[in-house]
Design a protein around this motif. Sequence first.
Motif, PDB file in Angstrom:
ATOM      1  N   PRO A  11       0.806  -1.232   0.000  1.00 29.96           N
ATOM      2  CA  PRO A  11       0.000   0.000   0.000  1.00 29.96           C
ATOM      3  C   PRO A  11       0.834   1.275   0.000  1.00 29.96           C
ATOM      4  O   PRO A  11       0.475   2.248  -0.677  1.00 29.96           O
ATOM      5  CB  PRO A  11      -0.835  -0.129   1.284  1.00 29.96           C
ATOM      6  CG  PRO A  11      -0.931  -1.598   1.516  1.00 29.96           C
ATOM      7  CD  PRO A  11       0.364  -2.178   1.037  1.00 29.96           C
TER       8      PRO A  11
ATOM      9  N   ALA B  77       0.572   4.195  -2.776  1.00 26.45           N
ATOM     10  CA  ALA B  77       0.252   5.574  -2.420  1.00 26.45           C
ATOM     11  C   ALA B  77       1.264   6.549  -3.001  1.00 26.45           C
ATOM     12  O   ALA B  77       0.894   7.542  -3.660  1.00 26.45           O
ATOM     13  CB  ALA B  77       0.193   5.712  -0.901  1.00 26.45           C
TER      14      ALA B  77
ATOM     15  N   LEU C 196      -7.491   5.337  -4.435  1.00 27.67           N
ATOM     16  CA  LEU C 196      -7.837   4.798  -3.120  1.00 27.67           C
ATOM     17  C   LEU C 196      -8.248   3.333  -3.211  1.00 27.67           C
ATOM     18  O   LEU C 196      -7.925   2.527  -2.326  1.00 27.67           O
ATOM     19  CB  LEU C 196      -8.956   5.624  -2.482  1.00 27.67           C
ATOM     20  CG  LEU C 196      -8.535   6.985  -1.928  1.00 27.67           C
ATOM     21  CD1 LEU C 196      -9.751   7.753  -1.424  1.00 27.67           C
ATOM     22  CD2 LEU C 196      -7.510   6.829  -0.809  1.00 27.67           C
TER      23      LEU C 196
ATOM     24  N   HIS D 297      -5.128   1.327  -3.508  1.00 25.50           N
ATOM     25  CA  HIS D 297      -4.421   1.351  -2.228  1.00 25.50           C
ATOM     26  C   HIS D 297      -5.051   0.393  -1.223  1.00 25.50           C
ATOM     27  O   HIS D 297      -4.349  -0.317  -0.493  1.00 25.50           O
ATOM     28  CB  HIS D 297      -4.434   2.793  -1.693  1.00 25.50           C
ATOM     29  CG  HIS D 297      -3.730   2.978  -0.391  1.00 25.50           C
ATOM     30  ND1 HIS D 297      -4.404   3.150   0.802  1.00 25.50           N
ATOM     31  CD2 HIS D 297      -2.410   2.998  -0.082  1.00 25.50           C
ATOM     32  CE1 HIS D 297      -3.528   3.283   1.777  1.00 25.50           C
ATOM     33  NE2 HIS D 297      -2.318   3.203   1.274  1.00 25.50           N
ATOM     34  N   ARG D 298      -6.382   0.361  -1.188  1.00 22.26           N
ATOM     35  CA  ARG D 298      -7.091  -0.459  -0.198  1.00 22.26           C
ATOM     36  C   ARG D 298      -7.260  -1.903  -0.649  1.00 22.26           C
ATOM     37  O   ARG D 298      -7.344  -2.814   0.177  1.00 22.26           O
ATOM     38  CB  ARG D 298      -8.467   0.156   0.084  1.00 22.26           C
ATOM     39  CG  ARG D 298      -8.398   1.511   0.770  1.00 22.26           C
ATOM     40  CD  ARG D 298      -9.738   2.223   0.732  1.00 22.26           C
ATOM     41  NE  ARG D 298      -9.672   3.525   1.392  1.00 22.26           N
ATOM     42  CZ  ARG D 298     -10.615   4.462   1.286  1.00 22.26           C
ATOM     43  NH1 ARG D 298     -11.693   4.243   0.534  1.00 22.26           N
ATOM     44  NH2 ARG D 298     -10.477   5.616   1.922  1.00 22.26           N
TER      45      ARG D 298
ATOM     46  N   LYS E  84      -4.001  12.692   0.498  1.00 15.61           N
ATOM     47  CA  LYS E  84      -2.752  12.322   1.171  1.00 15.61           C
ATOM     48  C   LYS E  84      -3.025  11.709   2.539  1.00 15.61           C
ATOM     49  O   LYS E  84      -2.420  10.694   2.904  1.00 15.61           O
ATOM     50  CB  LYS E  84      -1.863  13.557   1.345  1.00 15.61           C
ATOM     51  CG  LYS E  84      -1.117  13.999   0.115  1.00 15.61           C
ATOM     52  CD  LYS E  84      -0.402  15.313   0.358  1.00 15.61           C
ATOM     53  CE  LYS E  84       0.458  15.284   1.599  1.00 15.61           C
ATOM     54  NZ  LYS E  84       1.150  16.569   1.840  1.00 15.61           N
TER      55      LYS E  84
ATOM     56  N   ASP F 165      -5.752  10.201   3.568  1.00 16.87           N
ATOM     57  CA  ASP F 165      -6.354   8.873   3.391  1.00 16.87           C
ATOM     58  C   ASP F 165      -5.308   7.828   3.017  1.00 16.87           C
ATOM     59  O   ASP F 165      -5.455   6.644   3.349  1.00 16.87           O
ATOM     60  CB  ASP F 165      -7.438   8.924   2.308  1.00 16.87           C
ATOM     61  CG  ASP F 165      -8.683   9.670   2.755  1.00 16.87           C
ATOM     62  OD1 ASP F 165      -8.868   9.837   3.987  1.00 16.87           O
ATOM     63  OD2 ASP F 165      -9.469  10.099   1.884  1.00 16.87           O
ATOM     64  N   LEU F 166      -4.266   8.260   2.332  1.00 15.98           N
ATOM     65  CA  LEU F 166      -3.211   7.340   1.896  1.00 15.98           C
ATOM     66  C   LEU F 166      -2.117   7.162   2.951  1.00 15.98           C
ATOM     67  O   LEU F 166      -1.182   6.387   2.746  1.00 15.98           O
ATOM     68  CB  LEU F 166      -2.573   7.847   0.597  1.00 15.98           C
ATOM     69  CG  LEU F 166      -3.474   7.877  -0.647  1.00 15.98           C
ATOM     70  CD1 LEU F 166      -2.800   8.629  -1.778  1.00 15.98           C
ATOM     71  CD2 LEU F 166      -3.839   6.461  -1.089  1.00 15.98           C
TER      72      LEU F 166
END
Length: 415
Positions: A201, A205, A244, A247-248, A350, A352-353
């Motif tokens: 992740p 990001a 996102l 990333h998730r 940013k 959230d990451l």
Amino acid sequence: MHVLLIRTYQLLLKGLARVLPFPRQHRLIGAGASQTLAAELSRRRWRRPLLVSDRQLMQLQLPAALIRDLDTAGLPCSVFDQVPENPTIACVEAGLQCYRRNGCDSLIALGGGSVMDCAKGIAARVGNPWFPLRWMEGLFRVIGPPPPLACLPTTAGSGSESTIAAVFSDPQRHCKFAIADLKLLPRITVIDPILMLGLPPAVTAASGMDALTHAVESYIGRNGSAWSRRKALSALRRIHAWLLQAHRHGRDETARLQMALAAHEAGAAFTRTNVGYAHAIAHALGSLYGLPHGLANAIVLPEVLRWSSPCCERQLAEMARAIELEGINSSNGSEQGLALAFIAWIEALKQDLGIPATVAELREEHIPQISRSALKEAHPDYPVPRLMTQTDCQALVSRLQDHSDSQRCAQPPLQ
């Protein structure tokens, strides 16, 4: 340098970018596209490619399937895997020796931006054995034709597979420098989301924010064209929709493919327009502290946009409208309000990451050096919407300091 001279030089570059004959790339796109590369190379009569990668990818055996495909197709490849996180002149020279020692005739880069940039550096040196890499710094100084290069990005960020540039670290001078030439554009690009499914992740990001910075700086720069703006907005929309999710849910092939296409489009946009102060400051931070480039870009970008916004509110507002930011009445909102909302969206993204707002390593006594290095890189090449002075840059960089208690125990920069 005088403002008028800088702007005149940039205007000349803008005109040049519109008439230069950018070579066409052959693209292989989609899940499993990397499995078709060997046949394509055989068709093009590449015989002994040098595979450039890094040790981590080799340990993960990510290149193994490609190596088998090449062997089956009668294209035995040699491997150079000594690429560090920020490619150096020394690693390019080591790759050059590996290329010569094994009688290679072409290159394949499988990895992130560092690997692809290193492969471009090796190719430039193969074609120009009488010129050191540092001599080729700047625009159009790769005189002799390099051997052909195919790129398989394993991260969705740098866009190096679609650009004519490569960036290198010079540890002796504590700086980074770029070479850029049409001859460095890879002949073949393979965009295969399967190669990106295992990305952690944090890498997703940082690389995604790198692509975002490319798209944004290309769009707000003064040298944009209708074509580059379309590419930048397309990349921006994909990033807004899919970063996102990638990333998730790192094994989501659709999200990985969309982010890879975003990085590719953003790279294509900025290779015709150049970048801006976020990149220049990020390079200075990276060379001094060893900060990964995508992470440095992500930290710096909002502050640069906030400083630049008086001269690019319209462009920032257009990007806000393009991604249809929630809570914004795009038809009635003021350009200033939309511009601020766009910057706020980047800062929220940013967060959230999990990307920090400051640079923990940054020390007060290094700020003048960082600022000088950044402005030396940016002027006169980067067509930024608003020009900085040394005082402006130092004030901006100082806002990136971490003023928590941990800052008092910060380590000295990596040498």
